[in-house]
Enzyme design. Structure first.
Site: not given
Length: 564
Positions: A305-306, A479-481
Site C-alpha cells: 500500500d501507500h 487506499y492503494h492495496p
C-alpha cells in the site's frame, strides 16, 4: 441456475473493464456478480463528495487493519468499494498510470509480457484524454498527443480541473523555484515534476469504471449483472473451476461458468475467496478445516500500500476551500451540482500535484504530492479555524510487506488484514525526507504571500524523533492495496497467477485485479487496475496482444549524467 461462458466475481475497476471487452464481439456470454448495490445517487456521482461514500457501510466493506505493530497498535481504515463500480465508485478519482519503470520491474519479477512497452497500448486504448487545451509535451517541447502517448477514443474519460484557485499555480511555481522540473503531463513521457493533476470526471460527474465500461456493456444482450450476490466459494470438478457458490437474498445459489471463472474482487476479497475455496497456504487452510485444492503459499501475501501524511499551513488570504466546509455551504454546493453538474461539487479538487525524487541517486520519482487548497482532517472536517492548504505526501516504494489471512472458514467473516506498515527502517527516513522537502516547497517565494503558520506536523516537530512520532500517530493509508495474488513465473513458489492471469495449479480460473500486481505502481492504483482488466481480456480471449510501443520515457538528465 444462472450461467454464462465467463463469470466475473466483482463489478469493480477491473471487473467492469473485463465485462466490456469480453462481451464486445457478441460471441460470449458474461455474468458479473456483485455483492454491493447501485451506484446511482449524488453521494457517489458528485466528485467533491467522495469522502462520504468511502465512510458508509452501504458502499464500503468497512474493513480495518489488524493492530499495526509499527504504528503503536493503531488499526487503520481500509476501505474497498461494496457497490457497482467497486472502489472506482468511492475513490478520489485521481488518474495516474504509474511510471514506466514500474511495469518493466513487473516483467523482471516474472510477469512476462507486462513491461511498459506492452501495457502502454492498453492504457491508450482505455483513455479518452481531455487536456483542456494544454497539449502535453515530452519535456523537449514535442507534443505527447502527436507522439502517441495518450488515448483519445477509449471509454474512460480523463480530465483536468480548471485550476481557478491561485494556490494551484503558486504550488506549481514553488516546486520550480525549489529546483524541480515542470511536467505538462505526468501520464505522458515525463512523470517527474510539478504540474496539473488528472481525474476521472466527465461533465461534472464521477466517471467510474461502472459509467465507463459496465453500463455500455449491459446494453448488450450477452451481459448480465447480479447485485446483492456474495460469492462464498469457487466450485471445482477436480482442479477445474466450474462455477461459484453465491448467497443471495438469504439463499444459496450456484452460478455455472461454461468457460472460466474470473475473480476480480479486490486485493482483500480476491485472496480471501481463493483461500475459502481451497487455494492458498496449505497449513493455513488446514487450520481452518478447508480442503486444499492447490497449495499456493503466495495467496494473501505480498500485501502492499501507500501511506501518506498531511503537511498543512494556514493561509493568509480567505481563498481556500475551508470557507465551504460548513453545512450551509455544502448544501449550496450540492444543490448547484444537482441542478447543473457545475460549481465546487464538480471537481475532486486535486488539481495540481508532483512526482519527485527524494534524493540524488534515485533514477525515477519515489515521492508523490497531492496538493489541496484546504486544510482538512482525515474525517473531512477543518484542521484549523483559519483558512489553510495542504499536501498529501508519502513514499511510493516501501519494502514493507503484509498479508491477508482468514479469520475463519465462514465467508461472512471479514479477512484479517495486516499491512505491516513501516516495518522497513527506510520507511522512516523516507517519510522524514518527504516532510522536510514539502516544507522547503512551502517556503518558496511563490507561496510566501499565502503561507502562514504550520498546522501539521507543527513548528515544534523538527527533530527526527518528533517527525517519527508525528508519522506514527497520524500516517494514514492512501487506499492503494495490491499484490496479494502476485503475478509471476509458474515455477516461482510465491506466484499465485501466471502472466496470463491463470491461477497456478488450477484450470478455468483467473484473478484479474490489483491483487496480481507484483509490486505497487508509482501513484494511485485505479488506472493500472483498469489496464489489467483491459489486457487480461485479450489474454482470456486469446486475441493477439496490441502491438508493443517503441516510445521512450523521459529520463532526468541529472541522473543520466551521473551514470556516465
Amino acid at each position: 441456475m444462472p450461467e454464462a461462458d465467463y463469470v466475473i466475481v466483482g463489478a469493480g475497476s477491473a471487473g467492469c473493464a473485463l465485462a466490456y471487452r469480453l462481451s464486445e464481439d457478441g460471441r460470449h456470454s458474461v455474468l458479473v456478480l456483485e455483492y454491493g448495490g447501485s451506484d446511482f445517487g449524488p453521494l457517489i456521482q458528485m466528485p467533491a463528495a467522495f469522502s462520504i461514500p468511502m465512510n458508509m457501510r452501504t458502499y464500503d466493506w468497512g474493513y480495518a487493519t489488524e493492530p499495526e505493530p509499527h504504528l503503536g497498535g493503531r488499526r487503520l481504515h481500509a476501505p474497498r468499494g461494496k457497490v457497482v463500480g467497486g472502489s472506482s465508485s468511492i475513490n478520489g478519482m485521481v488518474y495516474v498510470r504509474g511510471h514506466s519503470a514500474d511495469f518493466d520491474r513487473w516483467e523482471e519479477q516474472g510477469a512476462k509480457g507486462w513491461g511498459f512497452r506492452n501495457v502502454l497500448p492498453y492504457f491508450k486504448r482505455m483513455e479518452k484524454a481531455h487536456l483542456n487545451g494544454h497539449e502535453a509535451t515530452n519535456g523537449n517541447g514535442a507534443a505527447n498527443g502527436a507522439l502517441g502517448w495518450r488515448g483519445t477514443d477509449g471509454p474512460l474519460h480523463v480530465t483536468r480541473g480548471s485550476m481557478k484557485n491561485p494556490l494551484y499555480q503558486a504550488f506549481t511555481e514553488a516546486g520550480l523555484e525549489a529546483g524541480y522540473p515542470f511536467t505538462a503531463d505526468y501520464n505522458g513521457a515525463q512523470q517527474e515534476g510539478f504540474g496539473p493533476m488528472e481525474m476521472n470526471v466527465w461533465k461534472g460527474r464521477r466517471w467510474s469504471a461502472a459509467n465507463a465500461y459496465l453500463r455500455p456493456a449491459l446494453k448488450r444482450q450477452n451481459v448480465r449483472l447480479i447485485t446483492g450476490a456474495r460469492a462464498e466459494r469457487i466450485l471445482f470438478e477436480g482442479r477445474r473451476a466450474i462455477g461459484v457458490s453465491v448467497r443471495r437474498r438469504g439463499r444459496q445459489e450456484t452460478v455455472r461458468a461454461h468457460k472460466e471463472v474470473i475473480v476480480a474482487a479486490s486485493a482483500f476479497n480476491s485472496p480471501q475467496l481463493l483461500m475459502l475455496s481451497g487455494i492458498g497456504p496449505a497449513e493455513h487452510l488446514s487450520d481452518h478445516g478447508i480442503e486444499v485444492i492447490a497449495n499456493r503459499p503466495g495467496v494473501g501475501g505480498n500485501l502492499q500500500d501507500h501511506l501518506e501524511v498531511y503537511v498543512q499551513q494556514t493561509c493568509r488570504h480567505p481563498i481556500t476551500l475551508n470557507a465551504h466546509l460548513g453545512l450551509r455551504a455544502r448544501v449550496r454546493i450540492g444543490l448547484e451540482w444537482m441542478a447543473w453538474r457545475s460549481g465546487l461539487g464538480a471537481s475532486n479538487h486535486f488539481e495540481a500535484c508532483a512526482f519527485i525524487r527524494s534524493r540524488a541517486g534515485i533514477s525515477y520519482p519515489d515521492l508523490q504530492l497531492h496538493f489541496l487548497p484546504a486544510a482538512v482532517r482525515y474525517d473531512g472536517r477543518a484542521a484549523a479555524s483559519a483558512h489553510g492548504f495542504q499536501v498529501h505526501v508519502g513514499p511510493m516504494r516501501s519494502a514493507s510487506r503484509g498479508a491477508v489471512r482468514l479469520k475463519s472458514n465462514d465467508p461472512r467473516a471479514a479477512p484479517a488484514i495486516r499491512f505491516n506498515y513501516m516495518a522497513d527502517v527506510e520507511d522512516w527516513s523516507d517519510f522524514r525526507r518527504a516532510i522536510r522537502l514539502t516544507r522547503e516547497i512551502f517556503a518558496q517565494p511563490a507561496l510566501a504571500d499565502f503561507g502562514g503558520e504550520e498546522i501539521a506536523p507543527g513548528e515544534d516537530a523538527q527533530s527526527d524523533a518528533a517527525l517519527d512520532d508525528f508519522v506514527r500517530d497520524h500516517v494514514e493509508s492512501a487506499y492503494h492495496p495490491c499484490g496479494t495474488c502476485r503475478m509471476g513465473a509458474v515455477d516461482d513458489v510465491s506466484s499465485v497467477v501466471d502472466p496470463n492471469c491463470r491461477v497456478i495449479g488450477t484450470h478455468g480460473l483467473r484473478v484479474v485485479d490489483s491483487s496480481i500486481f507484483p509490486t505497487i505502481t508509482n501513484g494511485n492504483t485505479n488506472a493500472p487496475s483498469i489496464m489489467v482488466g483491459e489486457r487480461a481480456a485479450d489474454l482470456i480471449l486469446e486475441r493477439p496482444p496490441l502491438p508493443a510501443s517503441n516510445l521512450q520515457p523521459w529520463i532526468n538528465p541529472a541522473w543520466e549524467a551521473a551514470q556516465r
